[in-house]
Design a protein around this motif. Structure first.
Motif, PDB file in Angstrom:
ATOM      1  N   VAL A 214      -4.698   6.136   2.840  1.00 28.69           N
ATOM      2  CA  VAL A 214      -3.394   5.493   3.035  1.00 28.69           C
ATOM      3  C   VAL A 214      -2.390   6.239   2.166  1.00 28.69           C
ATOM      4  O   VAL A 214      -2.452   6.180   0.941  1.00 28.69           O
ATOM      5  CB  VAL A 214      -3.420   4.001   2.629  1.00 28.69           C
ATOM      6  CG1 VAL A 214      -2.035   3.388   2.838  1.00 28.69           C
ATOM      7  CG2 VAL A 214      -4.455   3.246   3.440  1.00 28.69           C
ATOM      8  N   ARG A 215      -1.501   6.975   2.773  1.00 23.85           N
ATOM      9  CA  ARG A 215      -0.529   7.751   2.019  1.00 23.85           C
ATOM     10  C   ARG A 215       0.480   6.825   1.342  1.00 23.85           C
ATOM     11  O   ARG A 215       0.720   5.705   1.783  1.00 23.85           O
ATOM     12  CB  ARG A 215       0.198   8.717   2.949  1.00 23.85           C
ATOM     13  CG  ARG A 215      -0.707   9.821   3.510  1.00 23.85           C
ATOM     14  CD  ARG A 215       0.028  10.695   4.490  1.00 23.85           C
ATOM     15  NE  ARG A 215       0.476   9.946   5.655  1.00 23.85           N
ATOM     16  CZ  ARG A 215       1.107  10.480   6.702  1.00 23.85           C
ATOM     17  NH1 ARG A 215       1.357  11.773   6.720  1.00 23.85           N
ATOM     18  NH2 ARG A 215       1.479   9.709   7.710  1.00 23.85           N
ATOM     19  N   ASP A 216       1.073   7.310   0.258  1.00 22.75           N
ATOM     20  CA  ASP A 216       1.988   6.484  -0.542  1.00 22.75           C
ATOM     21  C   ASP A 216       3.084   5.852   0.307  1.00 22.75           C
ATOM     22  O   ASP A 216       3.398   4.673   0.156  1.00 22.75           O
ATOM     23  CB  ASP A 216       2.625   7.334  -1.653  1.00 22.75           C
ATOM     24  CG  ASP A 216       1.631   7.648  -2.763  1.00 22.75           C
ATOM     25  OD1 ASP A 216       0.568   7.000  -2.798  1.00 22.75           O
ATOM     26  OD2 ASP A 216       1.911   8.536  -3.585  1.00 22.75           O
ATOM     27  N   ASP A 220       3.255   0.282   2.230  1.00 25.31           N
ATOM     28  CA  ASP A 220       4.023  -0.913   2.601  1.00 25.31           C
ATOM     29  C   ASP A 220       3.682  -1.367   4.018  1.00 25.31           C
ATOM     30  O   ASP A 220       3.435  -2.549   4.266  1.00 25.31           O
ATOM     31  CB  ASP A 220       5.529  -0.642   2.500  1.00 25.31           C
ATOM     32  CG  ASP A 220       6.011  -0.631   1.062  1.00 25.31           C
ATOM     33  OD1 ASP A 220       5.206  -0.985   0.170  1.00 25.31           O
ATOM     34  OD2 ASP A 220       7.185  -0.288   0.823  1.00 25.31           O
ATOM     35  N   GLU A 221       3.656  -0.411   4.945  1.00 26.04           N
ATOM     36  CA  GLU A 221       3.370  -0.744   6.342  1.00 26.04           C
ATOM     37  C   GLU A 221       1.941  -1.268   6.495  1.00 26.04           C
ATOM     38  O   GLU A 221       1.704  -2.260   7.203  1.00 26.04           O
ATOM     39  CB  GLU A 221       3.573   0.489   7.221  1.00 26.04           C
ATOM     40  CG  GLU A 221       3.323   0.222   8.706  1.00 26.04           C
ATOM     41  CD  GLU A 221       3.500   1.472   9.557  1.00 26.04           C
ATOM     42  OE1 GLU A 221       3.314   1.374  10.789  1.00 26.04           O
ATOM     43  OE2 GLU A 221       3.794   2.541   8.992  1.00 26.04           O
ATOM     44  N   ALA A 382      -3.010  -2.854  -5.720  1.00 27.58           N
ATOM     45  CA  ALA A 382      -4.451  -2.589  -5.650  1.00 27.58           C
ATOM     46  C   ALA A 382      -4.708  -1.228  -5.008  1.00 27.58           C
ATOM     47  O   ALA A 382      -5.530  -0.433  -5.498  1.00 27.58           O
ATOM     48  CB  ALA A 382      -5.159  -3.690  -4.865  1.00 27.58           C
ATOM     49  N   ILE A 383      -4.025  -0.938  -3.905  1.00 28.03           N
ATOM     50  CA  ILE A 383      -4.199   0.353  -3.236  1.00 28.03           C
ATOM     51  C   ILE A 383      -3.784   1.494  -4.154  1.00 28.03           C
ATOM     52  O   ILE A 383      -4.490   2.511  -4.268  1.00 28.03           O
ATOM     53  CB  ILE A 383      -3.391   0.401  -1.923  1.00 28.03           C
ATOM     54  CG1 ILE A 383      -3.947  -0.608  -0.912  1.00 28.03           C
ATOM     55  CG2 ILE A 383      -3.424   1.811  -1.325  1.00 28.03           C
ATOM     56  CD1 ILE A 383      -3.145  -0.723   0.365  1.00 28.03           C
ATOM     57  N   GLN A 384      -2.668   1.319  -4.846  1.00 27.18           N
ATOM     58  CA  GLN A 384      -2.205   2.364  -5.752  1.00 27.18           C
ATOM     59  C   GLN A 384      -3.201   2.595  -6.888  1.00 27.18           C
ATOM     60  O   GLN A 384      -3.439   3.732  -7.302  1.00 27.18           O
ATOM     61  CB  GLN A 384      -0.828   1.997  -6.298  1.00 27.18           C
ATOM     62  CG  GLN A 384       0.270   2.095  -5.239  1.00 27.18           C
ATOM     63  CD  GLN A 384       1.614   1.580  -5.718  1.00 27.18           C
ATOM     64  OE1 GLN A 384       1.697   0.863  -6.714  1.00 27.18           O
ATOM     65  NE2 GLN A 384       2.665   1.934  -5.004  1.00 27.18           N
TER      66      GLN A 384
END
Length: 407
Positions: A214-216, A220-221, A382-384
Motif C-alpha cells: 500500500v503506497r503512502d 487514505d483510500e 498502523a499501516i505506516q
C-alpha cells in the motif's frame, strides 16, 4: 572480521544473515538445511513437505551459505520421521564446530547450539547471542500461577518452555555473550536479570515484517474503503496465534463471553498448543459470536485480515509478536497487553492494557464501539508503522550495530 551465523533451522536466520552481509564484515552462514544443493529434486513425488522445503533458500545470502549434504539429508528425513531429529542436531553440531573455528565472531540464535556456545567461549570467540523468546524465572512463575488459577497442569508448559535447567542454560548463554540482541523490552529485561551486575552490551533491535503493498498516497483510500461501512455493522475483532496459556487464550475467551450481547464478532485463527489446551478449543466452539477458522496457511491468511477491523493479542509471554506488524500492514489497529506491545503505541496505532486485565479490554472495546470513526486514524497509523518496521530496516539496523561494535 569474519562473523559466522550458526543455526540448524530456518526461523528468521536468513534476515539476520543478510544484516551481517550488509555490514563491513565477512559473513559465513552455517545452516543445518539449505537447498543450495537441490537435494529435494531427487524426490519425484508430489509432497507438501518437499514443496515447503523450496522456501529454504534466499539468493541474497546464497554465496555465503555453508552447509553439509549429510546434515541436509538428515534434516529431510526428520520431515518424514521425527526420530532423526536428535541425529540431525548432533551431526549439525559436529559440522558447525569445524566452521566456527575459522570465525572471529559467532552469532547464535537462542537455544539451538549449547555445545557450540560453550566451545566458542572456551576459544575466546566474540559471541553475539540473540534472545528470541523471553525465558526467565518471572515468566515461569507467571505461567505457573495462570495454570493454577485455571486448575490445569502447569508442568507441560514449564517443562517445555521454562524448566529450571532451560532457564539456567539460557542465563549462562547470556552471561557468556559479549553482545546480547533482543527484539523486545520484555526480552531485554530478562537478559538484564540474567546479567545482574555484569557489564555487557544488551540492546533492543525490533524484528520486521513484509508489509502489503500500500503506497503512502494510497493509504487514505485503502482505509476509507476498508471501513466504509463500519458505523452500520458489527465490529470485527481478530486473533491469530496458538491456543494456549502462554498466548492468554483464557483472557480472550473471557472477553468474548463478556461481550456476547454486543454488536461484536470475533475471529480466531490457530490450534491448541499443548494437550491441555484442548479445553480452550472446546470453549471456543461453544461461543456464538466467534468464527473459528482453525489453521490457515500463511499464504491464504491475507483474506482473513482484510475482513476484520481490529487485531487482539492478549499474550502473556511473547518474544516480539511479529503477528502485530502483519496485522498492522492490513490496516488493523492492535490491542495488546504490556508483555506483547512490541511496536504498538498506545492511542496511535492501537491500545496497550495491563496483562490479564479483562475489564480494561472491555472498556477499550466499548469506547471504540461508541466512536467507531477513531478506527480510521488508528488504521492509517498502523499501516505506516508496518512500513517503518520492515525486514530491510532490521537488516540495516543490524549492519549498523555490527559496524559500530567492531570499529
Amino acid at each position: 572480521m569474519r562473523i559466522s551465523l550458526v543455526h540448524p533451522l530456518k526461523h528468521h536466520a536468513y534476515k539476520t544473515a543478510y544484516g551481517i552481509k550488509k555490514s563491513r564484515h565477512e559473513l559465513s552462514c552455517v545452516l543445518g538445511f539449505y537447498n543450495k544443493y537441490n537435494l529435494t529434486q531427487g524426490f519425484n513425488v508430489q509432497s507438501k513437505i518437499i514443496n515447503r522445503l523450496k522456501g529454504y533458500r534466499d539468493e541474497r545470502i546464497a554465496e555465503h551459505v555453508v552447509t553439509s549434504d549429510y546434515v541436509n539429508l538428515l534434516f529431510l528425513l526428520t520431515k518424514f520421521n521425527n526420530k532423526f531429529y536428535r541425529k540431525f542436531l548432533e551431526q549439525f553440531e559436529k559440522f558447525a564446530l569445524e566452521e566456527i573455528k575459522k570465525a572471529d565472531g559467532i552469532y547464535f540464535l537462542q537455544d539451538y547450539s549449547q555445545n557450540l556456545i560453550d566451545f566458542a567461549r572456551q576459544e575466546e570467540k566474540y559471541i553475539i547471542y540473540e534472545q528470541i523468546m523471553p525465558c526467565g524465572y518471572e515468566q515461569r512463575e507467571l505461567i505457573f500461577n495462570e495454570c493454577k488459577s485455571l486448575k490445569i497442569d502447569a508442568s507441560l508448559y514449564t517443562n517445555k518452555f521454562f524448566s529450571q535447567e532451560k532457564i539456567e542454560l539460557h542465563y549462562k548463554n547470556i552471561r557468556s555473550a559479549d553482545l546480547i540482541i533482543n527484539a523486545s523490552q520484555l526480552s531485554h529485561s530478562v537478559a538484564q536479570e540474567a546479567l545482574g551486575s555484569l557489564e555487557r552490551k544488551n540492546i533492543i533491535l525490533p524484528y520486521g515484517s513484509n508489509p502489503i503493498n500500500v503506497r503512502d498516497n494510497d493509504i487514505d483510500e485503502y482505509v476509507q474503503i476498508k471501513y466504509s461501512s463500519i458505523k452500520n455493522r458489527k465490529l470485527k475483532i481478530l486473533y491469530v496465534g496458538s491456543l494456549s496459556v502462554l498466548k492468554g487464550t483464557h483472557y480472550l475467551i473471557d472477553l468474548i463471553e463478556h461481550l456476547k450481547h454486543y454488536n461484536i464478532e470475533f475471529g480466531i485463527v490457530g490450534l491448541p498448543n499443548q494437550i491441555q489446551d484442548q479445553i480452550f478449543l472446546d470453549k471456543i466452539n461453544n461461543l456464538n459470536n466467534v468464527n473459528y477458522y482453525g489453521a490457515i496457511p500463511h499464504s491464504k491468511i491475507s483474506k482473513v485480515y482484510k475482513e476484520y477491523d481490529i487485531f487482539l493479542l492478549p499474550s502473556l509471554v511473547e518474544g516480539f509478536g511479529m503477528v502485530t506488524l502483519e496485522a498492522m500492514s492490513y490496516g488493523l489497529p492492535c490491542i495488546v497487553n504490556e508483555n506483547c506491545k512490541s511496536v504498538v503505541n498506545n492511542g496511535y496505532n492501537g491500545f496497550i492494557v495491563e496483562k490479564g486485565n479483562t475489564s480494561a479490554l472491555i472498556d477499550i472495546l466499548k469506547e471504540v464501539m461508541d466512536k467507531k470513526e477513531c478506527i480510521i486514524e488508528l488504521s492509517k497509523n498502523a499501516i505506516q508503522t508496518s512500513q517503518e518496521y520492515t525486514w530491510d530496516r532490521y537488516s540495516d539496523s543490524l549492519a549498523a550495530l555490527l559496524n559500530i561494535t567492531f570499529d
